[in-house]
Scaffold this active site. Sequence first.
Site, PDB file in Angstrom:
ATOM      1  N   ASP A  44      -3.328   6.488  -7.340  1.00  0.00           N
ATOM      2  CA  ASP A  44      -3.721   6.616  -6.187  1.00  0.00           C
ATOM      3  C   ASP A  44      -2.928   5.206  -5.361  1.00  0.00           C
ATOM      4  O   ASP A  44      -3.916   4.392  -4.723  1.00  0.00           O
ATOM      5  CB  ASP A  44      -5.359   6.564  -5.766  1.00  0.00           C
ATOM      6  CG  ASP A  44      -5.763   7.714  -6.431  1.00  0.00           C
ATOM      7  OD1 ASP A  44      -6.173   8.548  -5.845  1.00  0.00           O
ATOM      8  OD2 ASP A  44      -5.948   7.805  -7.608  1.00  0.00           O
ATOM      9  N   HIS A  96     -15.997  11.134  -5.068  1.00  0.00           N
ATOM     10  CA  HIS A  96     -15.477  12.089  -5.265  1.00  0.00           C
ATOM     11  C   HIS A  96     -16.247  12.924  -6.422  1.00  0.00           C
ATOM     12  O   HIS A  96     -17.067  14.189  -6.522  1.00  0.00           O
ATOM     13  CB  HIS A  96     -13.945  12.661  -5.587  1.00  0.00           C
ATOM     14  CG  HIS A  96     -13.086  12.325  -4.330  1.00  0.00           C
ATOM     15  ND1 HIS A  96     -13.242  13.289  -3.107  1.00  0.00           N
ATOM     16  CD2 HIS A  96     -12.072  11.752  -3.987  1.00  0.00           C
ATOM     17  CE1 HIS A  96     -12.377  12.956  -2.539  1.00  0.00           C
ATOM     18  NE2 HIS A  96     -11.464  12.122  -2.986  1.00  0.00           N
TER      19      HIS A  96
END
Length: 332
Positions: free
Chosen positions: A51, A224
Amino acid sequence: MACFFDYKTRAIMFLRLVVLLCMLVCSFAHLQRFEHPAKADGTLSFLVIGDWGRNGSFNQSQVAHQMGRIGEKLDIDFVISTGDNFYDNGLMGVNDPKFEESFTKVYTAKSLQKQWYSVLGNHDYRGDVEAQLSPVLRKIDSRWLCLRSFIVNAEIAEFFFVDTTPFVDKYLMDKDHTYNWQGLPSLKTYRTNILKDLDLALRESSAKWKIVIGHHAIRSAGYHGDTPELINHLLPVLKANNVDLYMNGHDHCLGHVTSQDSPIRFLTSGAGSKAWRGFVNSNYGKALKFFHDGQGFVSVELSQIDARIVFYDVFGEVLHKLSLSKDLHSAM
């Protein structure tokens, strides 16, 4: 004449069907394999980052600097990227300047001029997916290797890279973003075949260490959190084949979660740039061994008998250490 036309049309349709079936078989029949030798003494070391691709911003450049320092210290053999390589919407094509601005011009340290093995993340699917998979990028920067699902055989360890985005059902119904499923004629076919091929490859592996890499978490205490589709479909394959580590990104944090019913360690390294501070899922209890809501990365050193895993923050400071033994297969 009409009969001949009908016959000819049917023949063409049949040939097209055969070609399509051949494409499917060729695409999904096996996992492409790459060989990466270990060091002369049989050991292996590498970094894991996820990421990250934000043109150096959100501390991406600072993390890259510390990766270079630790990479030199450990004499790393390669780097693993856990996906979401380019924000916010992947690459727009093989000539997208974002590739060089977010990768080539950021990871400039000498120690990072090694092979990068990368998987796709959900943000990568919002752009031109085929661009990241294209050998054209390898000509621009020879370090780059990104495929949907593949294997890296590094002698004492085998790394099984799995493209997890097609497993996540919510992306099929996302009204706010468009996902590019180009190259995947059937998501159901992809899922079925990758699980079958992964199971076979893991069963046939004789490596001391079996490590699986995907973008989405199986277990994570980040924003998440767990991915139900992976728990239901991927995790049973990992358990059945004595996988040592599952490493992922997606959650913009660093984390280490243990399993109650298997020796698998779930390690999150998705803190390559923008981090999500102030959130941690505390429901894991004792299974959550470590969590950091800032930027950072992970290093891994492997030998025939042990593994040494270290989590670093944006300043290169050690946050958490994990040692595993092939004899005891437990934290020391």
